[in-house]
Design an enzyme around this catalytic site. Structure first.
Site, mmCIF file in Angstrom:
data_model
loop_
_atom_site.group_PDB
_atom_site.id
_atom_site.type_symbol
_atom_site.label_atom_id
_atom_site.label_comp_id
_atom_site.label_asym_id
_atom_site.label_seq_id
_atom_site.Cartn_x
_atom_site.Cartn_y
_atom_site.Cartn_z
ATOM 1 N N GLN A 180 0.861 -1.121 -0.005
ATOM 2 C CA GLN A 180 0.047 -0.023 0.003
ATOM 3 C C GLN A 180 0.690 1.343 0.151
ATOM 4 O OE1 GLN A 180 -3.437 1.443 -0.888
ATOM 5 N NE2 GLN A 180 -3.656 -0.811 -0.120
ATOM 6 N N HIS A 202 -0.848 -3.583 -8.885
ATOM 7 C CA HIS A 202 -2.106 -2.917 -9.147
ATOM 8 C C HIS A 202 -2.276 -1.901 -8.023
ATOM 9 C CE1 HIS A 202 -4.820 -5.000 -6.369
ATOM 10 N NE2 HIS A 202 -3.699 -5.904 -6.244
ATOM 11 N N THR A 238 7.941 -19.709 -15.616
ATOM 12 C CA THR A 238 8.209 -18.847 -16.585
ATOM 13 C C THR A 238 7.743 -17.253 -16.183
ATOM 14 O OG1 THR A 238 8.308 -20.462 -18.029
ATOM 15 C CG2 THR A 238 8.158 -18.340 -19.111
ATOM 16 N N CYS A 326 -10.911 -7.457 0.650
ATOM 17 C CA CYS A 326 -10.953 -8.898 0.721
ATOM 18 C C CYS A 326 -12.246 -9.052 1.533
ATOM 19 C CB CYS A 326 -9.607 -9.260 1.417
ATOM 20 S SG CYS A 326 -8.314 -8.597 0.550
HETATM 21 C C1 LIG Z 1 -3.263 -5.280 -1.656
HETATM 22 C C2 LIG Z 1 -2.495 -5.413 -0.664
HETATM 23 C C3 LIG Z 1 -1.989 -6.900 -0.500
HETATM 24 C C4 LIG Z 1 -2.274 -7.616 -1.588
HETATM 25 O O1 LIG Z 1 -1.556 -7.549 -2.850
HETATM 26 P P1 LIG Z 1 -2.264 -8.077 -4.091
HETATM 27 O O2 LIG Z 1 -1.320 -7.852 -5.108
HETATM 28 O O3 LIG Z 1 -3.700 -7.689 -4.408
HETATM 29 O O4 LIG Z 1 -1.873 -9.675 -3.794
HETATM 30 C C5 LIG Z 1 -1.107 -6.984 0.433
HETATM 31 N N1 LIG Z 1 -0.875 -6.072 1.550
HETATM 32 C C6 LIG Z 1 -1.517 -4.885 1.384
HETATM 33 C C7 LIG Z 1 -1.039 -3.728 2.455
HETATM 34 C C8 LIG Z 1 -2.157 -4.585 0.487
HETATM 35 O O5 LIG Z 1 -2.742 -3.427 0.273
#
Ligand SMILES: *Cc1c(COP(=O)(O)O)cnc(C)c1O
Length: 384
Positions: A180, A202, A238, A326
């Protein structure tokens, strides 16, 4: 529809998309192949690794590409935990209940299935791990400590440098989940002093389904995905070349534009925080009032149904979150908010508003105009 959920995910930056496109069809080779198709893909992969390493101030061979932030967290905890137990006999994991589930659930599984012992760190009312509490809890029987850089639900930033520095003095491996944080904070691993650091594409306008783990040279890891020798033998499979190229380009842009992006979102965030607390009774800011992500505002509203509030907001044209993508649809209050000491009647009425590159002052004013009446509605259902 106005998107105010950039902590859940961000759209792909057009320049990251452009960087990715050649690697789907023209330059499709397997980077492990010896021929020229492979060499071209490998060159792109290694260029991306160098780009990421430059932002982190580390060596390219300390960057392991993974499939997401969650996988990076899993590899860090399980990989370093198993390695440290083997070499040092240390079987304790130090972490907090306010961590993302990718860390806290992994720690729980390591306790239940692998015989580790988890020591849950205390956090203060703002959700921060205080260095004194950390120092009191950390002993040399710890295999590793994992504390997130910035919290996804409440935006609070942890004093990573101080925690990592103490962990190093005790010879304990230190991991931080910076998934984050990476969009807005300095992720220089030398100043942070961490041994392991997770990133996910992302959350900073890169593609979904790609992440990275920084592994400081000398930090032993047992790989959790075995097979080919990719990623220095630490993560078989890969490599997803186009996504890795997009990840690197998005991270480079986030680094270059960090100050400009922060300067744009921070006043909007402060306007939201100020107005919400002023216009909505029985409302509280969650997380730290100042030491928080510049795009992140989070609240609790007493006796409101947070899930219903999200539906009302959606119907009114605003995409927000209760705190963590989540947990959508889960009628239980967030573990992190309970850990901070909020009672159920407060914690069930949580709202997270996170800004991004497309957020405008007009969006924010429209949101602030709509929100108070919707919170009232979300309170009425609870009173029935
Ligand atoms: C979104 C998030 C994750 C998980 O990342 P993904 O790429 O969606 O698996 C883990 N830790 C934090 C603090 C996040 O905000």
């Amino acid at each position: 529809m106005i998107y105010l959920d950039y902590a859940a995910t961000t759209p792909l930056h057009p320049r990251a998309l452009n960087a990715m496109l050649p690697y789907f069809q023209e330059t499709f080779g397997n980077p492990s192949s010896a021929h020229r198709f492979g060499q071209k893909a490998e060159a792109a992969l290694e260029k991306a690794r160098e780009t990421v390493a430059a932002v982190l101030h580390c060596h390219p061979d300390e960057i392991i590409f993974t499939s997401c932030g969650s996988e990076s967290d899993n590899l860090a905890l399980r990989g370093a935990g198993l390695a440290r137990r083997k070499t040092a006999g240390a079987a304790q994991i130090l972490t907090a209940k306010t961590e993302h589930h990718a860390v806290s659930r992994t720690a729980e599984q390591m306790e239940k299935e692998y015989g580790f012992k988890v020591r849950w760190l205390e956090v203060d009312q703002t959700g921060a791990v205080q260095p004194a509490a950390f120092q009191g809890a950390l002993t040399s029987s710890a295999a590793l400590a994992s504390v997130m850089y910035a919290n996804n639900e409440i935006g609070t930033i942890n004093p990573i440098w101080e925690l990592a520095d103490f962990a190093r003095s005790q010879n304990v491996v230190f991991h931080t989940d910076a998934v984050q944080a990476a969009a807005y904070l300095d992720i220089n691993v030398q100043t942070l002093g961490v041994d392991l650091m997770s990133l996910g594409g992302h959350k900073f306008y890169g593609p979904k389904g790609v992440g990275a783990l920084y592994v400081r040279k000398g930090t032993a890891l047992i790989p959790h995905q075995t097979g080919g020798g990719q990623e220095f033998g630490l993560r078989a499979g890969t490599q997803n070349v186009p996504y890795i190229v997009g990840f690197a380009e998005a991270l480079r842009l986030a680094f270059e534009e960090r100050e400009a992006r922060t300067a744009r979102v921070k006043p909007l965030r402060d306007r939201i925080i100020g107005q919400v607390l002023e216009t909505i009774s029985d409302s509280q800011l969650t997380g730290h009032p100042q030491n928080r992500l510049p795009n992140h505002a989070s609240f609790v509203f007493k006796d409101a149904d947070g899930n219903f509030l999200l539906q009302l907001l959606d119907a009114a044209g605003f995409a927000c979150s209760s705190g963590s993508a989540c947990k959508t649809g889960n009628p239980e209050p967030s573990e992190a908010l309970l850990e901070l000491g909020y009672s159920r009647d407060w914690a069930l009425g949580s709202l997270r508003v996170t800004l991004g590159m497309d957020s405008s002052p007009e969006d924010v004013e429209a949101f602030l105009k709509t929100l108070p009446s919707l919170v009232e509605k979300a309170r009425k259902v609870n009173r029935k």
